[in-house]
Design a protein around this motif. Structure first.
Motif, PDB file in Angstrom:
ATOM      1  N   GLN A  32      82.243 -13.614  28.331  1.00  0.00           N
ATOM      2  CA  GLN A  32      81.468 -12.916  27.387  1.00  0.00           C
ATOM      3  C   GLN A  32      80.140 -13.057  27.854  1.00  0.00           C
ATOM      4  N   ASP A  34      75.824 -12.649  26.758  1.00  0.00           N
ATOM      5  CA  ASP A  34      74.862 -12.555  25.728  1.00  0.00           C
ATOM      6  C   ASP A  34      74.508 -11.105  25.358  1.00  0.00           C
ATOM      7  N   ALA A  35      74.065 -10.592  24.343  1.00  0.00           N
ATOM      8  CA  ALA A  35      73.575  -9.382  23.747  1.00  0.00           C
ATOM      9  C   ALA A  35      72.642  -8.678  24.726  1.00  0.00           C
ATOM     10  N   HIS A  75      80.985  -8.044  25.769  1.00  0.00           N
ATOM     11  CA  HIS A  75      79.747  -8.241  24.814  1.00  0.00           C
ATOM     12  C   HIS A  75      80.527  -8.516  23.436  1.00  0.00           C
ATOM     13  N   SER A  78      78.954 -11.397  21.339  1.00  0.00           N
ATOM     14  CA  SER A  78      77.609 -11.458  21.479  1.00  0.00           C
ATOM     15  C   SER A  78      76.825 -11.652  20.228  1.00  0.00           C
TER      16      SER A  78
END
Length: 80
Positions: A32, A34-35, A75, A78
């Motif tokens: 996963q 981070d945005a 994402h 996120s």
């Protein structure tokens, strides 16, 4: 002419990754992002994988759709 539409399994095959459903789910769960990180910026890609993803995104074709689906999946967790 190849009329098979690219799918996530095909993308993972092209990236040289295990393309089983279980492996794809595990990869997404354990990678996963981070945005604010673009998928191609992730440090887990090799240079060849990164180049492939960038080319497919720029092509704006059917592969771009699958790469975008992977981007969204990476994402999911996120926070914006």
């Amino acid at each position: 002419m190849n009329s098979v539409r690219p799918r996530m399994t095909h993308l993972f095959e092209q990236l040289g990754l295990d393309s089983s459903e279980e492996a794809i789910v595990k990869f997404i769960e354990t990678h996963q992002l981070d945005a604010n990180m673009f998928t191609v910026q992730a440090d887990f890609w090799t240079d060849a994988q990164r180049q492939f993803l960038e080319e497919k995104i720029k092509s704006d074709g059917e592969w771009a759709i699958v790469v975008d689906q992977l981007n969204e999946a990476l994402h999911e967790d996120s926070v914006k």
